[in-house]
Each structure stands twice: as C-alpha cells, then as structure tokens.
Write a protein that holds these residues in place. Structure first.
Motif, mmCIF file in Angstrom:
data_model
loop_
_atom_site.group_PDB
_atom_site.id
_atom_site.type_symbol
_atom_site.label_atom_id
_atom_site.label_comp_id
_atom_site.label_asym_id
_atom_site.label_seq_id
_atom_site.Cartn_x
_atom_site.Cartn_y
_atom_site.Cartn_z
ATOM 1 N N TRP C 167 6.906 -31.624 -48.903
ATOM 2 C CA TRP C 167 6.864 -32.953 -48.287
ATOM 3 C C TRP C 167 8.269 -33.491 -48.124
ATOM 4 C CZ3 TRP C 167 7.555 -38.187 -50.187
ATOM 5 C CH2 TRP C 167 8.072 -38.258 -51.494
ATOM 6 N N TRP C 287 15.925 -39.206 -49.478
ATOM 7 C CA TRP C 287 15.662 -39.931 -50.733
ATOM 8 C C TRP C 287 15.980 -41.402 -50.623
ATOM 9 C CZ3 TRP C 287 12.136 -38.065 -53.408
ATOM 10 C CH2 TRP C 287 11.985 -36.687 -53.556
ATOM 11 N N HIS C 340 19.193 -39.915 -57.841
ATOM 12 C CA HIS C 340 18.739 -39.251 -59.064
ATOM 13 C C HIS C 340 17.802 -38.074 -58.735
ATOM 14 C CE1 HIS C 340 15.364 -42.504 -59.360
ATOM 15 N NE2 HIS C 340 14.937 -41.489 -58.639
ATOM 16 N N THR C 359 19.303 -46.049 -62.400
ATOM 17 C CA THR C 359 17.958 -45.562 -62.699
ATOM 18 C C THR C 359 17.453 -46.131 -64.019
ATOM 19 O OG1 THR C 359 18.437 -43.523 -61.523
ATOM 20 C CG2 THR C 359 16.554 -43.498 -62.987
ATOM 21 N N SER C 363 14.160 -49.180 -64.690
ATOM 22 C CA SER C 363 12.964 -49.044 -65.520
ATOM 23 C C SER C 363 12.690 -50.338 -66.294
ATOM 24 C CB SER C 363 13.078 -47.844 -66.455
ATOM 25 O OG SER C 363 14.257 -47.914 -67.189
ATOM 26 N N PHE C 398 0.051 -45.340 -66.244
ATOM 27 C CA PHE C 398 1.341 -45.653 -65.642
ATOM 28 C C PHE C 398 2.435 -45.604 -66.700
ATOM 29 C CE2 PHE C 398 4.677 -48.755 -64.658
ATOM 30 C CZ PHE C 398 5.195 -48.140 -63.540
ATOM 31 N N GLY C 405 9.567 -40.480 -66.864
ATOM 32 C CA GLY C 405 10.620 -40.526 -65.847
ATOM 33 C C GLY C 405 11.998 -40.664 -66.468
ATOM 34 N N GLY C 409 15.768 -39.204 -65.486
ATOM 35 C CA GLY C 409 16.817 -40.073 -64.975
ATOM 36 C C GLY C 409 18.193 -39.724 -65.509
ATOM 37 N N ASP C 414 17.734 -33.692 -66.955
ATOM 38 C CA ASP C 414 17.139 -33.311 -65.673
ATOM 39 C C ASP C 414 17.545 -31.899 -65.271
ATOM 40 O OD1 ASP C 414 15.558 -33.922 -63.340
ATOM 41 O OD2 ASP C 414 17.432 -34.000 -62.221
ATOM 42 N N HIS C 418 14.400 -30.452 -63.741
ATOM 43 C CA HIS C 418 14.327 -30.583 -62.289
ATOM 44 C C HIS C 418 13.546 -29.432 -61.658
ATOM 45 C CE1 HIS C 418 15.485 -31.585 -58.232
ATOM 46 N NE2 HIS C 418 15.988 -30.378 -58.048
ATOM 47 N N HIS C 426 5.060 -35.832 -64.138
ATOM 48 C CA HIS C 426 5.604 -37.200 -64.151
ATOM 49 C C HIS C 426 5.087 -38.020 -62.974
ATOM 50 C CE1 HIS C 426 8.301 -40.491 -63.243
ATOM 51 N NE2 HIS C 426 8.778 -39.845 -62.207
HETATM 52 C C1 HEM Z 1 9.867 -46.097 -64.137
HETATM 53 C C2 HEM Z 1 10.842 -45.323 -64.139
HETATM 54 C C3 HEM Z 1 10.966 -44.047 -63.344
HETATM 55 C C4 HEM Z 1 12.014 -43.216 -63.513
HETATM 56 C C5 HEM Z 1 13.173 -43.424 -64.456
HETATM 57 C C6 HEM Z 1 11.820 -42.103 -62.605
HETATM 58 C C7 HEM Z 1 12.698 -41.054 -62.467
HETATM 59 C C8 HEM Z 1 12.501 -39.950 -61.662
HETATM 60 C C9 HEM Z 1 13.463 -38.925 -61.424
HETATM 61 C C10 HEM Z 1 14.864 -38.895 -62.019
HETATM 62 C C11 HEM Z 1 12.914 -37.995 -60.603
HETATM 63 C C12 HEM Z 1 13.562 -36.725 -60.076
HETATM 64 C C13 HEM Z 1 13.204 -35.581 -60.935
HETATM 65 C C14 HEM Z 1 13.670 -34.279 -60.402
HETATM 66 O O1 HEM Z 1 13.367 -33.951 -59.241
HETATM 67 O O2 HEM Z 1 14.325 -33.558 -61.167
HETATM 68 C C15 HEM Z 1 11.606 -38.458 -60.276
HETATM 69 C C16 HEM Z 1 10.736 -37.804 -59.446
HETATM 70 C C17 HEM Z 1 9.660 -38.416 -58.869
HETATM 71 N N1 HEM Z 1 9.153 -39.652 -59.202
HETATM 72 FE FE1 HEM Z 1 9.833 -40.890 -60.657
HETATM 73 N N2 HEM Z 1 10.665 -42.262 -61.913
HETATM 74 C C18 HEM Z 1 10.109 -43.452 -62.312
HETATM 75 C C19 HEM Z 1 8.956 -43.998 -61.807
HETATM 76 C C20 HEM Z 1 8.249 -43.475 -60.763
HETATM 77 C C21 HEM Z 1 7.180 -44.141 -60.088
HETATM 78 C C22 HEM Z 1 6.691 -45.528 -60.401
HETATM 79 C C23 HEM Z 1 6.733 -43.281 -59.144
HETATM 80 C C24 HEM Z 1 5.623 -43.431 -58.110
HETATM 81 C C25 HEM Z 1 4.722 -44.271 -58.041
HETATM 82 C C26 HEM Z 1 7.520 -42.102 -59.193
HETATM 83 C C27 HEM Z 1 7.344 -41.029 -58.341
HETATM 84 C C28 HEM Z 1 8.135 -39.910 -58.339
HETATM 85 C C29 HEM Z 1 7.967 -38.819 -57.429
HETATM 86 C C30 HEM Z 1 6.950 -38.745 -56.281
HETATM 87 C C31 HEM Z 1 8.921 -37.858 -57.769
HETATM 88 C C32 HEM Z 1 9.088 -36.447 -57.242
HETATM 89 C C33 HEM Z 1 9.636 -36.270 -55.917
HETATM 90 C C34 HEM Z 1 9.730 -34.797 -55.572
HETATM 91 O O3 HEM Z 1 10.685 -34.148 -55.989
HETATM 92 O O4 HEM Z 1 8.843 -34.303 -54.879
HETATM 93 N N3 HEM Z 1 8.424 -42.243 -60.198
HETATM 94 N N4 HEM Z 1 11.368 -39.665 -60.947
#
Ligand code: HEM
Ligand code: CU
Lengths: 288, 105, 606
Positions: C167, C287, C340, C359, C363, C398, C405, C409, C414, C418, C426
C-alpha cells in the motif's frame, strides 16, 4: 430548513459559505504545488553536477505569457469591482478579456511545447569536435535539431532509430549545452549569432542515446512538463468556470445579484491563485 | 461584502491598477537581472525568489483581498503555510543530513 | 438551495414545498447528507468485507505454502489464470492481494466509513445544520470515491493483476514491475484523493459556517471536533501524495525518472531511463500523508467512543477541554513526525533525533485522550449495551496499539523491529480492534436514528465477544513473530528462512514461531464467522428490529437525537437553539438524568 449563508455572510465568522470553501480548497492546492516544489528542490540539489538542464526555454515568450496572465488577473478583479457597483456591462467586458487572456496563455504554451518536442539531445559513442563560444571543443553530447528525409521529426528516441531502421540522420547542433554556465551560454550564443551552423550526419550506430525535450529526457524536463501541464489544467478549469458564470450562469445576476457577485469573487480567488503559482513557476523553470 | 461603498470601490480600482503595474515591473526586473549573469548562483536564486515572493504577496494581499480578510481565513492559511514550509525544509534537511555518499539516493 | 437567511427559512413549511423525488434522485444521485452517509457506509462495509477476504486467503496460503487454497482455489485459478495455477497463490498474486488489502482497508473501507459515512450522517445533525454546506460537492465526493473503488477493483482482472508493491508503493519497485496494476492503482488513488479533498472542504466549511445559534466552539460534541481535525489532516496531507502519485504516474507512463535513481538496473539490465530521480522523495511525500492518515483513522474513532461512553456512563465526559486541545495538538504534530517511518533509510542522526522527539511528543495527547476516557468511567452507573461494550474494548486495544508504537518511535529499537510482523501487530491493534471496534460501536449506536429500529442486543453481544477474542488471537502472536525477526510481506510466511535456521540459535524462526501462522489462520476464520451474525443483524433489524418508542432511545443530549426519526430532508423542523454543552448528564436538581443541548434553562440558574 434551507442552507443559510449562501449569499449573506455569517455574523460571527464574517464569511459566506463559498468563501470558506474556496480558501480551504486553495489551502489544499498550496500543499499540492508544495509537494511538487519540494520535489523540484530535492531533485535539483541532489542532481549530479552538470546534469541539471537550464537555459533552454524561450525567455521572451515566457515573459510575454507572464504578462498575459497578470493582465487576466487584474481584469478579474476589475470585473468584480464593476459588479460591486452594479455595472454588469463593464463586468462582462473585463471578464471577456480574462477569458481571451486564458486562451492566449494556453495557445502560447502549446506552441512552446511543440517547439520542445522536435528539439533533441544526442549522446554519442565517440566524441566529436564542435565550436562553442568561438572555441573548438570535444564533446559526446550535443543539443540540436534532426533532419531526416526532409522532415524535422518530433518525439524520436533511441528506440525510434531501431524501429524505423534509420541508418543515419542529419543533425544541426546548437552552439550551447546545459553543462555550460549561464554566462558561457550567453557568450556562446552571441558568438554563434549570424554564422551558419555546422551540420553532422550521424549513423544510428554512433548514437548511445537520443531524446527529444520530452518528460523522459531528464528530471528537469520531467518537472517542467508536469508542473506546467498541471498549471495549464488549472488555467483551463478556471477559464471554463469563469466562462460559465459569464455566459450561461449569468441569469443569476437578475434573481440573486449578491450571490452572483460572490460567485464571481470566488472564481476570481481561484484565478489569482493560478496566477500566483505561475509567478513562482516562471523564474524557477525559465530563469534559474 | 456589502460594506463596500462606491467610493471604496473606486479607491480599490486605483490600488488594483497600481498593483498591476508593480507586477509588470517586477517581472521585467527579474528577467533583466537574469541577463546580467551574476557569478554566484545562490545570489541569482535569492534575488529571483525574493522578487517572486513580493509579487506573490501583492497578488495575495490586494487581488485576493487577504490584507482585509477575516480571522478564520488567516488561521487556515497560517497553518497551511506552516506545513508547506515543514514539508519543504524537513525533506531538504533530511537530504543534507544523510551521511556522505548516500545523498544520490 | 435557494438563498435564504435563517430567519426566513421556516419550520414545517419547507416540507410542503418538496415534491417527492424519484428513486434515482432520492437514493443514487442524492445530495442529502444522510443518504450520502448511508451510501458511503454500505459501500465501505462492502470493501471492508472484501479486503478481509483477501487477507483470509493470504493467511491460509502462508500457513500452507505451496498447497492449493481450499474452497476458493479453483475459482481463483479460473478467474485469475496463471497467477493462481492449480489454485495455489503465486508470490505475485500474494503480493497483489497484500498491496490491495492495505489499500482497500485504509482508503476504501475505514476512512470512508469513519469520515464519509459517520461524518456525513452525524455531523450536520449534531451541529444543528440542515445539510452540508455544499450538497452537490458532497455528492461529487461520493461519486469520485466509487469511481476510485471501481478502478481498484477492476485492476484485479487486467493482465498481470493488481498493484504488487504494497500500500506504500515504494519506487523504484512500484514502477519497475512490468504490469499495469500500478497504473490502475495510481489513477484510482487520484480519484480517492480527490474525493477526500472534496469531503474535507465540505466538512470544515460546514462546521465553521452552519453551527446552529448557540452552538459555540466549546459546545461542539467531541465527535465533531474529531471530524474537524480529521478534515484538516485530509485537506493538507493528501495533496502532497496526489503530487507524488502524479509523478509516479509520469514515471510509469511517460518514462520520466522522478523516483528512479541514476544507474537503476531492472532484471540485471540497466534501465532505459534518464535517472537522476530520488526514491527517498517518494517516501517523504508518501509518509507526509501516511502518518496523518493514521490519525485520520483514529480520530473519528475516538470521537465515536467519546459519545458512546458519555451517553452510557450517564456522566459528563471527563476533561472535555483536554480532549479538544489534545485532538488539535495531535492534528498539528502529526504533520511533523512522518520520517519515523524512514529511520532505516540510513537517515542522519540530526534529522532522526528531530523525528524521534516529535514522535514521542505526539504520544502525549493520545495518552491524554485515553486517560480522559478511562477517568470518565470512574463512578459512572454504566449501561453495558452493545455500543458501550465495543467502546470499552476500544480503550485497552488502542492502548496496546499505542504503547507498542513507542519502541518503533526510537530509531535504536526500530532498527530491529522495522518491517517485521511487530509493526503489523502494532498498527493493526490501533486500527482493527481499535478503530473498527469504534466503528461497530457507532453502527450499533446510531442505527436507531437511521432506521427507527434497534439492532438485536443478543446477537450484538455474540458479535462483540467473538470479535474481541478472535482479534486478539489474530494479532497478539504477531508481536512474538516480529520480535523473532519474521519479516512482513513474505509470500511463504518465512518458510525458507525457517528451513535455513541454525537449530538452537536464539531469535530464529523456530517451529513454535512458524506454527503461530496456523493459530492466526484459525483466529482469522473465527473472526470471519462472528461477523456473520453482525451482517444478518444489520439487514434483519432494518425490517424486523424492535421499534424505538421515542426519537431519543438512548436518552442522549446531543442534537442528532432531538430530530424526528429518521430525520427528514432538511433535518430539523425548526432551527434548534443551543443552550448548553454537549454532555449534560445527571445534572443535579433535574427531573431527567439528561438535558438535551437545545433545552432552554428553566428560568434562573441551577
Ligand atoms: C501513539 C503513538 C504511536 C507511535 C509512537 C507510533 C509509531 C509508529 C512507528 C515509528 C511506525 C513505523 C514502524 C516501522 O515501519 O518500523 C509505525 C507504523 C505504523 N503505525 Fe504507528 N504509532 C502510533 C500510533 C498509531 C496509530 C494511532 C495508528 C493508526 C490508527 C498507527 C498506524 C500505523 C501504521 C498503519 C503503521 C505502518 C505503516 C506501514 O509501514 O505500512 N500508529 N507507528
Ligand atoms: Cu507514523
């Protein structure tokens, strides 16, 4: 209940609906062109030295087109001012100029495009000797025009040579190349003026790569065409809307003049934005 | 806005014409400077963008009436411009911050 | 849409002027926000089911590499041909399904449901407006969405199949795959983005302009605030992706090199392109949308949860102002955290530090919102109906998603996580048992307003408990798999790596880790099965559900419950006037335990 504030502004915000709508839309447009300008900057600062194309566009024509667009912008705002004082005839007159300017702009732009499609760069397997700025230099990359069987073809590429089984073609090189600095280019143009250009006959086998000035030529032309084409689409869209309001939509002036004036204002805001984008595009693409 | 009187509009028209002339002059300045060929590319870019920014500001302020617009519009556009700058400069910052020899990516 | 000032538009009369429109203009080309909301809802739910089926087939395949997919295998082979020869999904097909699962779930299912459906149906009602500010733009937005969806769907059946590059569609991979799937994807995305932009303009303008008298900003229900911020995220974050999409489309069809570097080799051969482009540019532009997009997914969900919790605890929501300011802070910050997702591109330390810092900061408001919801439960006499169960389950789910997450971050941790199943776990915790649970809550909660009937509580509970259990069976094991080093997007689920492992090396893909695939598969099948009662419940209840006895069956305070059921064209019989905040439950000295927003104060203070 009907939808309020289509003509009159809402008290606390001081705005009518469409005004809010158009500014929001323009905000998103700012980010759209923002993405493209970011691409421009990033690709340009990341380009290997000597690969960034510059100085190949027709500056006088570009300047003239800029003036055309600026004129259309002022007629838009004048036509709105005319409506504000109830002078429908004057509004029609100014807005007619706007539409003509828009068409003029698009016409000039397509002329510029066409010129580019039959202008080439050729990458050669072996360097040749050409005169640039009064000096003989060896180079394996030339800009110029192709002549083949009496025609000046457009859109040729390396592949075309094989497809059409071209054995050889005539090539008239320009006295410049974008590897030179702007100063060198200006000097080379001056010394070459009035002199008969050299001519080459290149065999297909001599050619490593051949490309017209099309999007695939280089990241510069990719950006040039993408940005200006998107801008031209905006000009076209804006002109269609302004024309609609000016012609078939003008009935509303009788039934609801205030709302009609709002429409003119809103379409004008879009038009000024299109002008504003061009104000940046012109120096960025033509001059720098 | 119905708070415009006829005199107001006449005054506006004068401003529009002035701005129009200023825009044309700005265009001529940019193009003329381009034929001077400064040695420093940075200077050339800086001047061209400076003039363009002034022209853009004139269009936005007077043709688009931003100079006397409502607070809500200012707010929306302020955020937009902020994110616009963020997009542009953070990507650029990231580009320059890559360790040597990886920047061609 | 005549121009009328609010004073002239008078109650009741409005109805008399409208003649009954025909089927097409009433249900298909409607400009009524309620119909458009329902159209969005049904289309999005269909795509949700479709995206889920894609994933179920993939899960079966990676649990049984090389074996034909049962039941649907022959069908796949027949419809899609060589890529599913003998009913076995090829790696190409697996990649297509994966890419389209992500695309469909995010852009065609969850966002249209959260923003398009609930936003459309509920927001104008909640603020006391007759419709959206621009009804025809609203219709155009839905139509663009449908066109985008059709293009995406059709791309499965073209030669070579749908897009395969995930995607996220990273270049140069996305551009160098020789089939046309990516071209369809890009054109589809341009329609979907246009749809979102039109929607966003409309929502924001509506909320700014059409609030009923007395509906000040600080009296807006939190759901409206959430949609307002969401609108801005879509409005300002999507255009750069549209720009990037146009550029990738140029790369694909016009032979440009926006994202193709110099010296790019495809299939061992130097590609015939000018080069000079930047793959990182795509990642930045993607992004720049991608991160705000995750908040587009979560903010409306938080809004729904807030409404449901307040209503069913019969209490004021705790910390209304903190909620509002937190959602604004999230909206603002989500524009400056995007990189990030790019730590592993070899990013320099300065920029990386900047993005790690932002990041961590973002949060904080998320935690504040969650905390407000938890505190709101304190001391409430909670009604445990189906919407409330889903809203309650949202909180810990949630929570898990958000907390996991944090390690992502930091670039140091990561590095290990990653692109593994940990990341998958996550974000699915935030989106699936998070957002989708909130959306279920919203469906059960607003269903009576849309239809005049209640959904079955009994089957609602079956749906809820089944979903809660199976969601966790599906996603919890992925944390373990990811930490063990299982990479995402592998068509054989890591079978090759697991064979190559050193038997007692720590962290390899052990048999236990590999066998989790089977557990996840059965979890997924279970999850699918418990959706059946839900689907039946929806359709059955439209005709046969228990009829509501009042316009306000949940005894709620917000304006959408103070209209006839279902609300007529134009929504309110007379323009409502708002006298109070959105959550005046259990006010002391009142006869009822709820005081609607439009109920005047009965003389003097209380
Ligand atoms: C609340 C604190 C949050 C932090 C600190 C956080 C942090 C991260 C980070 C750093 C990544 C990248 C990981 C990687 O690819 O190595 C990630 C991926 C992702 N996060 Fe979060 N996130 C948070 C909340 C959320 C929320 C609320 C959502 C959606 C409703 C979300 C959806 C996603 C998605 C869809 C990806 C993956 C994208 C992909 O590579 O396909 N995250 N998150
Ligand atoms: Cu993110």
């Amino acid at each position: 209940m009907e939808i309020p504030y289509t003509a009159q502004p809402r008290k606390d915000t001081g705005l009518y609906n469409a005004k809010v709508g158009i500014w929001l839309f323009l905000a998103s447009e700012v980010m759209l062109f923002g993405g493209l300008f970011s691409a421009y900057i990033l690709l340009r600062v990341g380009a290997t030295p000597g690969t960034w194309v510059h100085g190949l566009l027709n500056i006088p024509i570009g300047t003239f087109n800029t003036a055309v667009l600026i004129t259309s912008s002022v007629t838009v705002v004048l036509s709105w001012a005319a409506l504000k004082v109830g002078n429908f005839g004057r509004y029609r007159f100014y807005q007619a100029i706007t539409i003509l300017c828009a068409l003029g702009f698009l016409g000039i732009k397509s002329f510029e495009y066409r010129e580019k499609f039959s202008h080439y760069e050729v990458w050669l397997n072996q360097p040749v000797t050409v005169t640039r700025g009064g000096q003989e230099v060896q180079t394996d990359r030339l800009l110029g025009h192709i002549e083949y069987q009496g025609h000046h073809p457009a859109f040729w590429s390396t592949k075309t040579l094989a497809e059409k089984q071209v054995e050889s073609f005539k090539f008239t090189p320009d006295p410049i190349h974008y590897k030179m600095t702007p100063k060198e280019m200006a000097h080379a143009r001056k010394t070459a003026a009035g002199r008969k250009a050299e001519e080459f006959e290149f065999k297909a086998a001599d050619v490593k790569r051949l490309s017209a000035f099309v999007p695939g030529h280089s990241t510069y032309f990719a950006l040039y065409f993408t940005l200006t084409a998107l801008h031209a689409l905006h000009v076209l869209g804006g002109a269609v809307v302004i024309f609609y309001i000016w012609g078939p939509g003008a009935k509303m002036w009788k039934t609801d003049p205030e709302r009609y004036t709002n429409r003119v204002e809103v379409s004008g805001l879009f038009w000024h934005f299109v002008d504003l984008v061009w104000i940046f595009l012109f120096p960025v693409l033509y001059l720098l | 806005m119905s708070d415009h009187s006829h005199q107001d509009i006449a005054k506006h028209v004068k401003i529009y014409i002035t701005v129009f002339v200023a825009l044309l002059v700005g265009t001529i300045i940019t193009v003329a400077l381009n034929y001077l060929h400064f040695d420093s590319m940075a200077l050339t870019i800086a001047i061209a963008l400076f003039v363009a920014t002034i022209k853009a500001a004139l269009v936005a302020c007077y043709f688009m009436h931003l100079i006397s617009e409502r607070k809500m519009i200012y707010l929306i556009m302020a955020f937009t411009v902020f994110f616009f700058i963020g997009l542009m400069f953070l990507t650029l910052g990231a580009h320059y911050d890559y360790p040597p020899n990886t920047t061609t990516l | 849409m005549q121009a009328t000032s609010p004073k002239q538009s008078h109650a009741g009369h409005a109805e008399a002027h409208h003649e009954e429109p025909g089927f097409w203009s009433k249900y298909i080309f409607s400009t009524d926000h309620k119909i458009i909301g329902i159209q969005y809802g049904l289309t999005a739910l269909t795509f949700l089911l479709f995206g889920f089926c894609l994933m179920l087939m993939m899960r079966w395949q990676i649990a049984h590499p090389g074996q034909p997919v049962p039941l649907v295998g022959p069908l796949l082979a027949k419809v899609l041909g060589g890529v599913a020869a003998g009913g076995v999904m090829s790696a190409d097909l697996y990649n297509s399904f994966g890419a389209m699962h992500g695309t469909i779930m995010v852009f065609l299912a969850v966002v249209p449901l959260a923003f398009g459906a609930f936003g459309n149906y509920v927001v104008p009602l909640m603020i006391g407006a007759p419709d959206m500010a621009f009804p025809r733009v609203n219709m155009a937005s839905y139509q663009a969405y449908v066109v985008g969806g059709i293009i995406m769907f059709v791309s499965f059946f073209i030669p070579g199949g749908a897009a395969q590059a995930g995607w996220t569609s990273y270049s140069p991979l996305a551009t160098s795959i020789p089939t046309d799937g990516q071209t369809f994807w890009l054109v589809g995305m341009i329609f979907l983005i246009t749809s979102s932009l039109l929607g966003a303009v409309n929502f924001i303008a509506t909320i700014i302009q059409l609030r009923a008298p007395g509906m000040t900003w600080m009296r807006l229900p939190f759901f409206v605030w959430a949609q307002f911020v969401t609108g801005f995220l879509l409005l300002l974050a999507f255009p750069p992706l549209e720009a990037a999409g146009l550029m990738q489309l140029m790369d694909k069809v016009a032979g440009t090199s926006f994202f193709l570097p110099t010296g790019l080799a495809v299939g061992g051969q130097l590609a015939d392109v000018s080069g000079g482009g930047s793959p990182l540019l795509w990642q930045h532009l993607f992004w720049f949308l991608g991160h705000p997009e995750v908040y587009v997914l979560i903010l409306p969900a938080m809004g729904i949860v807030c409404e449901v919790i307040s209503n069913n605890t019969r209490k004021q929501i705790w910390g209304y102002k903190s909620l509002v300011y937190s959602s604004l802070a999230i909206g603002f910050l989500s524009f400056i955290v995007w990189a990030h997702h790019m730590y592993l591109t070899g990013m320099g330390t300065k920029i990386s530090t900047f993005f790690q810092t932002t990041t961590m900061i973002i949060s904080i408001p998320s935690v504040i919102i969650l905390t407000c919801f938890f505190i709101s439960l304190w001391g409430g006499s909670i009604r445990f109906n189906t919407p409330m169960l889903f809203a309650l389950a949202f909180l810990p789910m949630f929570g898990i998603g958000g907390l996991t997450g944090l390690p992502l971050g930091f670039s140091a941790s990561d590095l290990h996580l990653h692109d593994t199943y940990y990341v998958i776990a996550h974000f699915h915790y935030v989106v699936a048992p998070g957002t989708i649970f909130a959306l279920f809550a919203g469906i059960y909660y607003w269903f009576p307003k849309m239809t005049g009937r209640l959904m079955s509580e009994y089957w609602g509970r079956v749906h809820f408990w089944g979903s809660l259990i199976f969601m966790n069976v599906v996603f919890q094991p992925m944390f373990a798999q990811g930490m063990a080093g299982m990479i995402r997007r592998m068509a054989d689920g890591g079978a090759n790596y697991s064979l190559a492992r050193v038997p007692d090396a720590i962290g390899g893909l052990s048999d236990t880790i590999m066998s989790l695939h089977t557990l996840i598969l059965w979890g997924g099948i279970g999850l699918g099965l418990v959706q059946i009662p839900f689907i039946i419940n929806v359709f059955w209840s439209i005709k046969h559900g228990r009829k509501v006895t009042s316009d306000n069956p949940w005894d709620a305070t917000t304006l959408e419950w103070q209209t006839p059921t279902p609300p007529p064209h134009g929504n309110f019989a007379a323009e409502p006037t708002v006298h109070r905040g959105p959550y005046d439950y259990s006010l002391p000295g009142k006869a009822k335990d709820f005081t609607p927003q439009n109920e005047p104060d009965q003389g003097g203070k209380h």
